[in-house]
Design an enzyme around this catalytic site. Structure first.
Site, mmCIF file in Angstrom:
data_model
loop_
_atom_site.group_PDB
_atom_site.id
_atom_site.type_symbol
_atom_site.label_atom_id
_atom_site.label_comp_id
_atom_site.label_asym_id
_atom_site.label_seq_id
_atom_site.Cartn_x
_atom_site.Cartn_y
_atom_site.Cartn_z
ATOM 1 C CB SER A 83 -103.563 -7.695 -19.259
ATOM 2 O OG SER A 83 -102.358 -7.994 -18.610
ATOM 3 C CG HIS A 101 -100.050 -7.275 -23.107
ATOM 4 N ND1 HIS A 101 -100.119 -6.177 -22.274
ATOM 5 C CD2 HIS A 101 -100.619 -8.292 -22.411
ATOM 6 C CE1 HIS A 101 -100.689 -6.518 -21.135
ATOM 7 N NE2 HIS A 101 -101.008 -7.802 -21.191
ATOM 8 C CG ASP A 161 -99.875 -2.844 -23.224
ATOM 9 O OD1 ASP A 161 -100.453 -3.231 -24.248
ATOM 10 O OD2 ASP A 161 -99.389 -3.621 -22.380
#
Length: 711
Positions: free
Chosen positions: A646, A85, A221
């Site tokens: 992230s 992402h 991810d």
């Protein structure tokens, strides 16, 4: 000044008698309390292995990824790992209907096939210095916030001018503890970063919006990039002559796996937290502000989704926009749940009562006695302004016609304030920006979103701040008027307008219905909302700084006061552990590929599973990455993370890479405001799943060969 410096020294060397968790700690200041805590949780490294100036350390393997995420170096050839992402917009920008890398993934078989990315950069920390005394010199007597800010800016500029650095390096100054401490960061930024590999979204985004912010999770991810440098291993703009960057440190990768109770550390760039807000601010967030922001995003998302589900081309165009809007929409929902479940408002009220007792016992009423009453009064005054400000931001930011019109308003201001030369330079930049952004624009979608959002905006903004042009209006008629008659409704219209001579450009801006509408909204907002709201927030900032100073002064070792996140490099540590989100519900800390197959829904955009992954699962072809006949996918731990973490590396007790941070559990998203170790958990992809996908699914074992694998 000397008192504050001594205060920080005391904070650094406080020792607690038991292992603690939570907190986002500065890696250059881990000696003392943090070192003891980390050792008690099982860490085998020294803190100098984490941060060292004169030799390589873990910090040298953890760059800031494009200013919003974190990444880690995993080979001596510049190979970089981050979240899918985090690289989503780059993957999307290279995707077309013919080469749909979002749907099918992308793998460069050799370096010549790696894809360059315009405006993508990674930044490494070289060293960190405490410059508090230099920044705050001659500020103690300044009561006026504006004068104090000006003096601080002057002092910072003086520091920047006199800091020795290499020509390719940059100096950055950041405030900590609400402006009670300042640190200088010397950094290196690399701007040639190329896409190497990404799994299909059915792996990298598996579960999509339904599973976002929740546990159990089964998302792979991750994405791979490569950092390039010039022949001297220094930052350089993209060039075919550049070579893979050789990092000072890169992570060895452990295949040992994790078990419950294991030490974990997450290293990265958390974006923003507000851990020391007063109770009234948290109550307003839970009861008023978050519900309003959730509401307008709900309207936007439902409208976009109705188009995306029926048109594959629109789905590609709006994939990144939708994901961005949905991310914090769902986060705010979970945040409110967590704050209510943990009783955060009541806890903060209790902390404030203790603060008042400390004021009395330390005889500091003259300095701190009015801080909390004044903050409560100002937050009450600020509430309607805060609602109006957040609504304006949401309304203007997520509708392309409004967003682009606002940018053209700013361009016109450049012409009026800085002249034709600056105007032409800015215009060229803006044209290029629009050329890129309009690739992901659809008039019908934007029109439908505007019609729903403008109605929500007019209904929910405090009535005293409703602009005249939205009083007694018809949303459908207004929408038709703007999208049928304004040049803002198409790239062709914008391009034609920006190519007009200066006088004609100003003329069309006065006549265009879209620009007229935006100008009225914007001017009314800045006069009626922004200006008075800024006065209130400036006063609150001064009070918050004083409140923070008092918290630091009265703190005990058990309070473990850490600075709020501000996109600077931090360490957070904890252990692998499950949790109980509700009565009679207990979550284990691990998930496996079995769970992916249990969620599998053929041809569903969130829960489809690629045929090859199903094939590997059916035959249990996991190679060296499986464990006891199962393929680990994700795990959770008590590390205190937020947005910006992230892509952060999840590190074991010896400094090896064991996973990739990508999310938090839904109930624990309130950790930006209040961290509760009972329910706050960060979510990580198990590194074994990442390597399994690279090796067995993508047949990209040549990338594995670059890495240092510890079996």
């Amino acid at each position: 000044m000397r008192k504050i410096t001594l205060l920080f020294a005391l904070l650094l060397f406080w020792l607690s008698g038991f292992a603690q968790q939570g907190g986002m700690w500065l890696p250059s200041l881990l000696e003392g309390m943090n070192a003891k805590e980390m050792k008690s949780l099982g860490m085998k490294m020294s803190v100098k292995d984490i941060y060292e100036v004169n030799k390589s350390s873990l910090k040298d393997a953890v760059p800031h990824f494009n200013g919003g995420c974190t990444a880690e170096m995993i080979s001596n050839k510049g190979l970089l790992l981050t979240n899918h992402h985090c690289g989503y917009s780059q993957i999307q920008s290279h995707s077309t209907l013919a080469n749909d890398y979002l749907t099918y993934g992308f793998w460069a078989k050799k370096q010549e096939e790696e894809l360059p990315n315009e405006n993508l950069s990674v930044t490494f920390i070289v060293r960190v210095e405490d410059i508090t005394s230099k920044v705050l010199v001659d500020t103690e007597a300044l009561v006026n916030e504006e004068a104090r800010t000006a003096k601080i800016e002057s002092n910072i500029n003086n520091v920047l001018r006199n800091t020795p650095k290499e020509a390719w390096q940059e100096c950055r100054v950041r405030a900590f503890y609400e402006g009670n401490q300042y640190l200088l960061f010397i950094v290196e930024t690399f701007k040639d970063v190329r896409l190497v590999g990404a799994p299909p979204s059915s792996i990298g985004k598996f579960g999509s919006d339904t599973d976002n912010w929740v546990w159990p999770r089964h998302t792979g991810d991750f994405a791979l990039f490569r950092v390039y440098a010039d022949k001297n291993n220094r930052p350089a703009a993209y060039s075919k002559d550049n070579v893979p960057y050789k990092p000072k440190h890169y992570f060895p990768i452990s295949l040992k796996g994790v078990k419950e109770g294991d030490f974990t550390m997450v290293f990265g760039y958390p974006g923003r937290t507000q851990e020391y807000l007063p109770a009234i601010a948290v109550a307003q967030m839970v009861d008023v502000i978050n519900p309003m922001k959730i509401g307008i995003r709900d309207v936007i998302l439902k409208t976009q989704d109705s188009f995306m589900r029926n048109d594959p081309e629109i789905k590609i165009k709006y994939a990144s926009k939708y994901a961005s809007i949905a991310n914090y929409w769902k986060k705010w929902i979970g945040e409110a749940k967590g704050l209510k479940k943990s009783g955060a408002v009541a806890i903060k009220q209790k902390q404030e009562e203790e603060f008042k007792k400390d004021i009395e016992s330390h005889s500091r009423k003259a300095e701190y006695g009015t801080v909390l009453p004044e903050m409560e009064k100002l937050y009450a005054q600020a509430l309607d302004y805060s609602v109006a400000s957040d609504l304006f931001s949401e309304f203007m930011r997520h509708i392309d016609l409004l967003n682009n019109g606002y940018k053209i308003m700013q361009l016109q201001n450049v012409l009026l304030q800085r002249g034709e030369e600056a105007f032409n330079e800015k215009k060229a930049e803006l044209l290029q920006s629009f050329k890129t952004s309009y690739k992901n624009y659809d008039k019908a979608v934007d029109k439908a979103v505007f019609e729903k959002a403008v109605a929500y905006y007019a209904k929910n903004i405090p009535k005293q701040f409703l602009p005249p042009n939205l009083q007694n209006f018809n949303a459908k008629l207004l929408t038709g008027k703007l999208y049928n008659n304004s040049f803002l409704a198409s790239y062709e219209g914008i391009e034609k307008t920006l190519q007009l001579p200066e006088s004609a450009f100003k003329g069309i801006l006065k006549k265009d219905v879209g620009m007229q509408f935006i100008q009225q909204i914007v001017e009314y907002y800045f006069v009626e909302v922004a200006a008075p709201y800024q006065e209130i927030t400036d006063k609150l900032a001064g009070l918050q700084r004083k409140y923070m100073k008092g918290i630091l002064e009265f703190a005990t070792p058990e309070d473990r006061i850490f600075p709020d996140a501000n996109s600077t490099l931090r360490v957070t540590y904890g252990k692998v552990e499950g949790y109980s989100p509700a009565d009679a519900v207990k979550y284990e800390p691990f998930t496996y590929l079995d769970g992916v197959m249990e969620k599998y829904v053929p041809n569903d955009y969130e829960f489809d599973v690629p045929a090859k992954l199903r094939y590997l699962y059916e035959r249990k072809e996991y190679g060296i990455y499986g464990k006891d006949g199962k393929m680990p996918v994700c795990f959770i731990a008590t590390n205190h993370t937020t947005g910006g973490n992230s892509g952060s590396p999840a590190i074991d007790a010896k400094g090896n890479l064991i996973g990739l941070n990508f999310d938090r559990v839904w109930e624990g998203t309130m950790s930006d405001v209040y961290y509760d170790p009972k329910i706050c958990r960060n979510i990580m992809v198990d590194i074994r799943y990442i390597l399994f996908i690279i090796d067995k699914y993508a047949d990209a074992s040549y990338l594995i060969d670059e890495m240092k694998i510890i079996k």
